[in-house]
Design an enzyme around this catalytic site. Structure first.
Site, PDB file in Angstrom:
ATOM      1  N   GLU A   1      -2.653  15.506   1.888  1.00 21.22           N
ATOM      2  CA  GLU A   1      -1.959  14.571   2.782  1.00 21.22           C
ATOM      3  C   GLU A   1      -2.655  13.212   2.828  1.00 21.22           C
ATOM      4  OE1 GLU A   1       0.800  13.247   4.323  1.00 21.22           O
ATOM      5  OE2 GLU A   1       1.137  15.235   5.192  1.00 21.22           O
TER       6      GLU A   1
ATOM      7  N   GLY B   1     -13.406  -7.282   2.629  1.00 20.95           N
ATOM      8  CA  GLY B   1     -13.728  -5.934   2.164  1.00 20.95           C
ATOM      9  C   GLY B   1     -12.510  -5.060   1.945  1.00 20.95           C
TER      10      GLY B   1
ATOM     11  N   GLU C   1     -10.753  -2.698  -3.581  1.00 23.93           N
ATOM     12  CA  GLU C   1     -11.536  -1.682  -4.269  1.00 23.93           C
ATOM     13  C   GLU C   1     -12.563  -2.366  -5.164  1.00 23.93           C
ATOM     14  OE1 GLU C   1     -10.908   1.778  -4.372  1.00 23.93           O
ATOM     15  OE2 GLU C   1      -8.972   1.918  -3.358  1.00 23.93           O
TER      16      GLU C   1
ATOM     17  N   LYS D   1      -0.108   7.133  -5.911  1.00 24.74           N
ATOM     18  CA  LYS D   1       0.538   7.755  -4.755  1.00 24.74           C
ATOM     19  C   LYS D   1       2.005   8.054  -5.043  1.00 24.74           C
ATOM     20  CE  LYS D   1      -2.647   5.236  -1.753  1.00 24.74           C
ATOM     21  NZ  LYS D   1      -2.865   3.979  -1.009  1.00 24.74           N
TER      22      LYS D   1
END
Lengths: 428, 428
Positions: free
Chosen positions: A131, A189, A192, A207
């Site tokens: 999940e 920030g 990635e 995803k």
């Protein structure tokens, strides 16, 4: 009350620390709801000495996640290390082979090895749940796999990378260009280590590939996701889109067509007054269309300690309660290998081109589109700046193949001063 | 493959017919996903001869739903008759006593008898599930009970009566008053036989009471829901709200306060640019706030054949897959009896009053509010029409008790020409 459910956690970054906090602070709530104690027995991370803001002394420490995964006192292996291969994969495999249930937040791992891992889990009588890998705290995997199981799924759409949505909505709000907002996101920030995972659409594509597998009963096919990042979206595009009542989103779309499974993760125009169009900042949204239910929209935080840990704990609580679900909604061995259909569904497109200052340039563009069978719904040309004139075109519905052919031909006319930008207008 | 799961359906209205269609038309999909056949063995309804657009000949017919509920060839009793008592209750009890799992769409039944029925189900080792009872096709029961099980729930909000939202959004869109739009909704067949179930907030209140039980681990307490219908919402209120950047929604709000469980279903002002504020027409929306996940929003069709049948089938598929969940997220015998706290959380309020044409009337209103401790954020008075002047006030945050005291005192000043309208401004 049943015996305690014992967790082994590999990876103690933000999410791992969040899971530790929930298990420690909400023991009574978790056991009231699941009918058994949920406890951590062992943890693993790269650096034992780092202060993570949570006490870890009472848990066994393993330097090697594979060793953690195989421990006798671990029932559920929680993989929060990340990375599609290496230790995450090795430890997940080891856990499943040792008969442990696995909960992971690792979209890259499942996008690349989901089919094999799901088969391994089932062969060993284990569950493998994820999940937290898709859209953070939004319970979309559960909703799609279980709640909507009576539906034939027609389309799944999602804005699933908060960083991209942050950049795009900030471009519109501040009038700054992509480069400036990329720098801002970096400073905050939000990016990635490899920013292409975000702005190149790879993370969101991972995803989408997982949602597709559940929605259509197909084997995860990340390679079948057409990926296009947001790097070439210009402020001008956002303004033009707004002018026409649209917003630009990095939108994942998956649907089953007569020619196969179409999966794309690309900047698209969506109606500004739709739930997708209204989505601001780092929030995520997934839209599921079922033949029975119609459109269901889920919205929430796509990242962060609390939301992601919430999703991990949702899976853990399922296991604690004895709710044992297949990974992708049906036995992994019955998932079919899909044919990948590139942009099969016809759509209207938004085109931006830069025309050289040559007589007849605009006519040439119109002619090439017409000859290729792309019909123009509206067209605007602006003044030349530095010998280059922006031209904005909205086409009638066409296939991507037809459009690409037209764009290829146009490239050889010698009237374009740079590669055109083509964005699909998605009806939502 | 396991033995087939055999359904007995009581109630063959729109939803019942929808369930029959799904089971007939999607047999392959359902069995691929659940690993077993899902089939209907028997049905029951008031009128055997009515044409429901689906073939029923192959199913056994029972005139008496209680007889259906007890049949040996029924594993799951699907209750779609409606009504809080009578046959629906009798048949549900009979099914549970006979060891059958029950799936119901009946919010009234569960709002009034949920605790007893959940205990009965558990005592008999049965599941009693009700996804279709709340917010139609939106998988909110599953999301709240399972997906968000790692969260302490802070607040649950919902627009869960499509008819009310239709009337309210149409009032704003058309500039017509409540009476006219009520008549329109009636003509379109949007109203229950007893329209007070809709416009009085009872139907939505039933739903809220079920969400509260799950969210807070409390016994269903429908009597603890403060109910206020939309009948007194005037076009003027909608316009004033819009002017201030708000929309008026029949909003359910449940939260646990230091003084007990607060549940209210009443017209509220919500920010126009929030997901709740943007909700148009008959669509439903539920917002869950968890301490970990933050705000999760689910949106979808709240009624209709397909969406409701989709929710019923979600529950059926859980049972087919062996996912056996408690009714309210924890054993029914562990749910606590809550103290009901009436509007405990302080809020700003919107007030509309009609002032008589008397000197000093406005000053009196301001004085009474001030003496009661209600501080005014903004106030507008309009011209007198027929000896009555509309006054619109937005208060600073106050408790409902303080406000009510002020309104009672104001009633005895003799300056109001009708009862004031007070609507909470809900921060979302």
């Amino acid at each position: 009350m049943s015996s305690p459910l014992r967790l082994g956690i590999a990876g103690l970054g933000t999410v791992g620390a969040g899971v530790v906090k929930i298990v420690r602070q909400k023991a009574a709530l978790l056991s009231a709801r699941s009918g058994r104690m949920v406890e951590i027995t062992a943890v693993s991370a790269r650096n034992r000495d780092k202060d993570r803001g949570v006490p870890l002394d009472s848990y066994a420490w393993e330097d090697d996640p594979v060793a953690l995964a195989k421990r006798d006192d671990v029932d559920v292996f929680i993989e929060l290390m990340g990375g599609s291969d290496g230790p995450a994969k090795a430890a997940t495999e080891a856990a499943l082979k040792a008969g442990k249930d696995v909960v992971t937040a690792n979209k890259a791992l499942l996008a690349h090895h989901g089919q094999a891992l799901a088969e391994l889990a089932e062969a060993n009588g284990c569950v493998l749940r994820f999940e937290a890998a898709v859209a953070g705290g939004i319970p979309i995997i559960k909703s799609l796999t279980e709640g909507l199981a009576g539906n034939e799924i027609k389309r799944v759409m999602g804005v699933m990378n908060g960083t991209c949505n942050y950049i795009l909505t900030r471009m519109e709000a501040t009038g700054q260009g992509y480069e400036a907002l990329f720098a801002e996101a970096d400073k905050l920030g939000y990016l990635e280590a490899d920013p292409n995972l975000d702005v190149g659409g790879i993370d969101a594509g991972h995803k989408l590939s997982l949602l597709s597998a559940i929605a259509f009963g197909t084997q995860v096919d990340f390679d079948g996701v057409e990926l296009e990042g947001i790097q070439r979206v210009a402020l001008e595009d956002i303004r033009q889109a707004a002018d026409m009542g649209y917003r630009i989103k990095l939108l994942g779309v998956a649907r089953m067509t007569g020619r196969g499974l179409e999966q794309s993760m690309a900047p698209c125009l969506v109606p500004a007054n739709s739930p997708l169009g209204q989505l601001e900042g780092g929030t995520n949204m997934v839209v599921v269309e079922g033949d029975q239910v119609g459109q269901v929209v889920l919205r929430g935080a796509g990242a962060g300690e609390g939301p992601t840990a919430s999703a991990v704990m949702g899976d853990v609580m399922d296991i604690a309660r004895g709710l044992r679900m297949t990974t992708f909604g049906q036995p992994a061995t019955t998932l079919v290998k899909s044919t990948s259909a590139r942009a099969a569904a016809p759509a209207a497109y938004y085109l931006r081109m830069a025309l050289m200052d040559k007589p007849g340039a605009l006519a040439k563009v119109a002619t090439v589109l017409g000859e290729a069978g792309v019909s123009i719904y509206r067209m605007r040309q602006y003044d030349h700046v530095d010998n280059s004139a922006p031209v904005l075109i909205v086409t009638h519905k066409t296939t991507r193949a037809t459009l690409d052919e037209a764009l290829t031909r146009m490239g050889s006319t010698g009237v374009l001063s740079s590669d055109p930008v083509a964005l699909r207008i998605e009806e939502v």
